[in-house]
Scaffold this motif. Sequence first.
Motif, PDB file in Angstrom:
ATOM      1  N   GLN A  80       0.824  -1.205   0.000  1.00  0.00           N
ATOM      2  CA  GLN A  80       0.000   0.000   0.000  1.00  0.00           C
ATOM      3  C   GLN A  80       0.860   1.258   0.000  1.00  0.00           C
ATOM      4  N   GLY A  81       1.986   1.206   0.696  1.00  0.00           N
ATOM      5  CA  GLY A  81       2.833   2.398   0.766  1.00  0.00           C
ATOM      6  C   GLY A  81       2.252   3.447   1.688  1.00  0.00           C
ATOM      7  N   LYS A  82       2.171   4.680   1.214  1.00  0.00           N
ATOM      8  CA  LYS A  82       1.666   5.769   2.052  1.00  0.00           C
ATOM      9  C   LYS A  82       0.269   5.446   2.530  1.00  0.00           C
ATOM     10  N   PRO A  83      -0.053   5.747   3.767  1.00  0.00           N
ATOM     11  CA  PRO A  83       0.659   6.568   4.751  1.00  0.00           C
ATOM     12  C   PRO A  83       1.670   5.791   5.612  1.00  0.00           C
ATOM     13  N   PHE A  84       1.934   4.546   5.275  1.00  0.00           N
ATOM     14  CA  PHE A  84       2.791   3.710   6.112  1.00  0.00           C
ATOM     15  C   PHE A  84       4.270   3.990   5.873  1.00  0.00           C
ATOM     16  N   ASN A  85       5.056   3.851   6.924  1.00  0.00           N
ATOM     17  CA  ASN A  85       6.505   3.981   6.850  1.00  0.00           C
ATOM     18  C   ASN A  85       7.042   2.649   6.323  1.00  0.00           C
ATOM     19  N   VAL A  86       7.203   2.571   5.024  1.00  0.00           N
ATOM     20  CA  VAL A  86       7.567   1.326   4.357  1.00  0.00           C
ATOM     21  C   VAL A  86       8.920   0.802   4.848  1.00  0.00           C
ATOM     22  N   GLU A  87       9.872   1.703   5.080  1.00  0.00           N
ATOM     23  CA  GLU A  87      11.190   1.269   5.564  1.00  0.00           C
ATOM     24  C   GLU A  87      11.084   0.572   6.911  1.00  0.00           C
ATOM     25  N   LEU A  88      10.343   1.171   7.818  1.00  0.00           N
ATOM     26  CA  LEU A  88      10.165   0.597   9.151  1.00  0.00           C
ATOM     27  C   LEU A  88       9.430  -0.742   9.070  1.00  0.00           C
ATOM     28  N   ILE A  89       8.406  -0.797   8.257  1.00  0.00           N
ATOM     29  CA  ILE A  89       7.642  -2.038   8.118  1.00  0.00           C
ATOM     30  C   ILE A  89       8.500  -3.125   7.486  1.00  0.00           C
ATOM     31  N   GLN A  90       9.337  -2.762   6.526  1.00  0.00           N
ATOM     32  CA  GLN A  90      10.248  -3.743   5.918  1.00  0.00           C
ATOM     33  C   GLN A  90      11.221  -4.275   6.973  1.00  0.00           C
ATOM     34  N   GLN A  91      11.708  -3.409   7.846  1.00  0.00           N
ATOM     35  CA  GLN A  91      12.591  -3.851   8.931  1.00  0.00           C
ATOM     36  C   GLN A  91      11.874  -4.846   9.842  1.00  0.00           C
ATOM     37  N   LYS A  92      10.633  -4.531  10.169  1.00  0.00           N
ATOM     38  CA  LYS A  92       9.853  -5.429  11.031  1.00  0.00           C
ATOM     39  C   LYS A  92       9.615  -6.771  10.331  1.00  0.00           C
ATOM     40  N   LEU A  93       9.344  -6.729   9.044  1.00  0.00           N
ATOM     41  CA  LEU A  93       9.158  -7.962   8.274  1.00  0.00           C
ATOM     42  C   LEU A  93      10.457  -8.767   8.240  1.00  0.00           C
TER      43      LEU A  93
END
Length: 134
Positions: free
Chosen positions: A91-104
């Motif tokens: 989905q991208g915005k409004p999510f912080n994709v970098e942070l979510i990728q780190q969590k993944l």
Amino acid sequence: MLNSDKNKTICINGSHFSDLTGFYEEVSGVLMKDVDWEVGTLDGFDDILYGGFGVFENNEKIELIWKESEKSKDDLGISATKDFYEKKIKQGKPFNVELIQQKLDQLVSGKGQTLFEILIEIIESHKNITLILK
């Protein structure tokens, strides 16, 4: 329902849901009874645990019983969490994709939290709530 210490007892039942959306529906029905608002995010779930609207008051001591928690632990485990993060990245915005990728990445490497663990952490951050897993 009151327990012997006069704390309010609230039950959620893992057999009533098998995914995060179902969890939100369950807690909305149990915690937000007679209120025209439903939980739909992790932040929203955290917000209702402060009380003051729904079935308990601000800082009221409650006992939250999570029945069929082992089923929920499986249902909201690695696979569901991976899907959750992948959808947010897509989905991208409004999510912080970098942070979510780190969590993944942490999850895949065995170091990250599952949705079940995140929900437990949210509940346990509220000192007025005693969580009992059944």
